[in-house]
Motif scaffolding. Structure first.
Motif, PDB file in Angstrom:
ATOM      1  N   LEU A  97       0.813  -1.305   0.118  1.00 28.81           N
ATOM      2  CA  LEU A  97      -0.122  -0.002   0.093  1.00 28.81           C
ATOM      3  C   LEU A  97       0.575   1.371   0.199  1.00 28.81           C
TER       4      LEU A  97
ATOM      5  N   PRO B 275      -4.061   5.383  -1.387  1.00 30.34           N
ATOM      6  CA  PRO B 275      -5.445   4.511  -1.256  1.00 30.34           C
ATOM      7  C   PRO B 275      -6.575   4.564  -2.271  1.00 30.34           C
TER       8      PRO B 275
ATOM      9  N   ALA C 216      -8.517   1.516  -4.154  1.00 34.50           N
ATOM     10  CA  ALA C 216      -9.739   1.558  -4.066  1.00 34.50           C
ATOM     11  C   ALA C 216     -10.697   1.465  -5.378  1.00 34.50           C
TER      12      ALA C 216
ATOM     13  N   ASP D 239      -3.662   5.121   6.020  1.00 32.30           N
ATOM     14  CA  ASP D 239      -3.715   4.620   4.463  1.00 32.30           C
ATOM     15  C   ASP D 239      -4.835   3.386   4.508  1.00 32.30           C
TER      16      ASP D 239
ATOM     17  N   GLU E  68      -8.364   4.701   5.388  1.00 30.64           N
ATOM     18  CA  GLU E  68      -8.580   5.496   4.381  1.00 30.64           C
ATOM     19  C   GLU E  68      -9.182   4.518   3.269  1.00 30.64           C
ATOM     20  N   LEU E  69      -8.322   3.418   2.830  1.00 32.56           N
ATOM     21  CA  LEU E  69      -8.945   2.742   1.850  1.00 32.56           C
ATOM     22  C   LEU E  69     -10.347   1.959   2.226  1.00 32.56           C
TER      23      LEU E  69
ATOM     24  N   TYR F 182     -13.154   3.936   1.598  1.00 26.68           N
ATOM     25  CA  TYR F 182     -13.546   4.223   0.334  1.00 26.68           C
ATOM     26  C   TYR F 182     -14.542   2.789  -0.131  1.00 26.68           C
TER      27      TYR F 182
END
Length: 331
Positions: free
Chosen positions: A78, A83, A87, A132, A135-136, A139
């Motif tokens: 990652l 991210p 996604a 991260d 965040e991913l 999504y």
């Protein structure tokens, strides 16, 4: 218990990348028919012996050539990517192949520092991996019309996310987020026992998972005779030794005398790194895998094995599938 395959799309000596990719498709199709649950590919860069650098592209290719087996990343590194980009890639895959796509996440570079710079990866000392990951995952969640940034495709797909690791860091992170955890014991087993203990002890139930889910990785070199299986294993021993020597290349042909090729000092280090392995005939492989299962009680076993000859690789995973069916029946 489920049994799966981890593939690096190896490029054997004497072959080209197109052959390696065709071999991976063929193996995935066989794996589906043999009853394997997942087929994962890993992100590595600038390595002439590995054809899975564009991991999401290859995942889509293999998912399109199969019908039922889950296909995913074991894993995506990652920190090499935004991210949102991952996604969108995996949201697209999950839209095309519903309920078949997995996303395993690692924090290693998948290459050296020159590769990291070429990937525009930040080389500062800060660790943004946990943020991260959050965040991913966000999504992939339910649509948020008021969000400043949304993944299209991606939102609402709820792609299953795994944390991968070979140290306590990944175990702690997976436990904290309540995510499934896969340990890279097939090449870095030193922290295996402690990492599994930490993950299970510290696991916090989450909307993703209500209890720990642990995947153990193991090498398999199976053949119709013990001698042939031992010879097949020399390919991975030699490849691993050359990597440590700073001489990566295509997947070597097997040799009759591995000590003559790499010397006893390298042999000891390589064998320690690859000690989570099952080698031999079906009966021997069954004993080895049963011992690993008894000791570590994984929820899933993911098998890998770098074998130069494609027919021999198919036969190895076929024997392993038969063994796994017996182990499942016994369980």
């Amino acid at each position: 218990m489920k049994f799966s395959i981890l593939d690096l799309a190896p490029v054997p000596e004497g072959a080209e990348t197109a052959t390696a990719i065709a071999n991976s498709v063929d193996l995935a199709q066989h794996a589906e028919n043999w009853g394997y649950h997942r087929y994962w590919l890993a992100e590595h860069h600038a390595m002439p012996g590995i054809a899975s650098a564009a991991t999401s592209v290859l995942i889509g290719h293999i998912a399109g050539a199969t019908r039922r087996i889950r296909v995913g990343a074991g894993g995506i590194m990652l920190p090499n990517h935004a991210p949102l980009t991952i996604a969108e890639q995996f949201g697209t895959l999950a839209t095309i192949y519903p309920d078949r796509i997995d996303l395993g996440l690692g924090r290693a570079p998948g290459g050296d520092m020159a590769v990291a710079r070429a990937l525009r990866r930040s080389l500062d000392s800060g660790d943004g991996f946990p943020a991260d990951v959050q965040e991913l995952i966000g999504y992939f969640g339910a649509p948020r019309p008021d969000a400043a940034v949304r993944a299209h495709p991606g939102e609402g797909t709820n792609v299953p996310v795994w944390i991968l690791g070979s140290s306590l860091y990944g175990a702690q992170l997976a436990a904290h987020f309540g995510l499934p955890y896969a340990f890279a014991s097939h090449f870095a087993p030193a922290a295996l026992d402690q990492a599994v203990e930490v993950y299970r002890r510290d696991f916090k139930p989450s909307p993703h998972l209500d209890r720990p889910r642990f995947m153990l990785a193991a090498n398999v070199f199976a053949a119709d005779s013990h001698a042939e299986a031992m010879r097949l294993r020399t390919t991975m021993q030699l490849a691993f030794a050359r990597l440590r020597m700073g001489r990566p290349g295509k997947l070597p042909r097997p040799v009759d005398d591995i000590d003559a090729e790499i010397g006893p000092a390298y042999r000891a280090g390589v064998d320690e790194a690859l000690r989570i392995s099952a080698v031999g005939t079906a009966a021997q492989v069954q004993r080895d895998l049963a011992a690993l299962i008894a000791r570590h009680a994984p929820d899933e076993l993911i098998l890998t094995g770098q074998i130069h000859d494609h027919a021999a690789r198919l036969r190895s995973f076929e024997i392993a599938a038969e063994v796994c069916a017996d182990l499942r029946a016994a369980a």
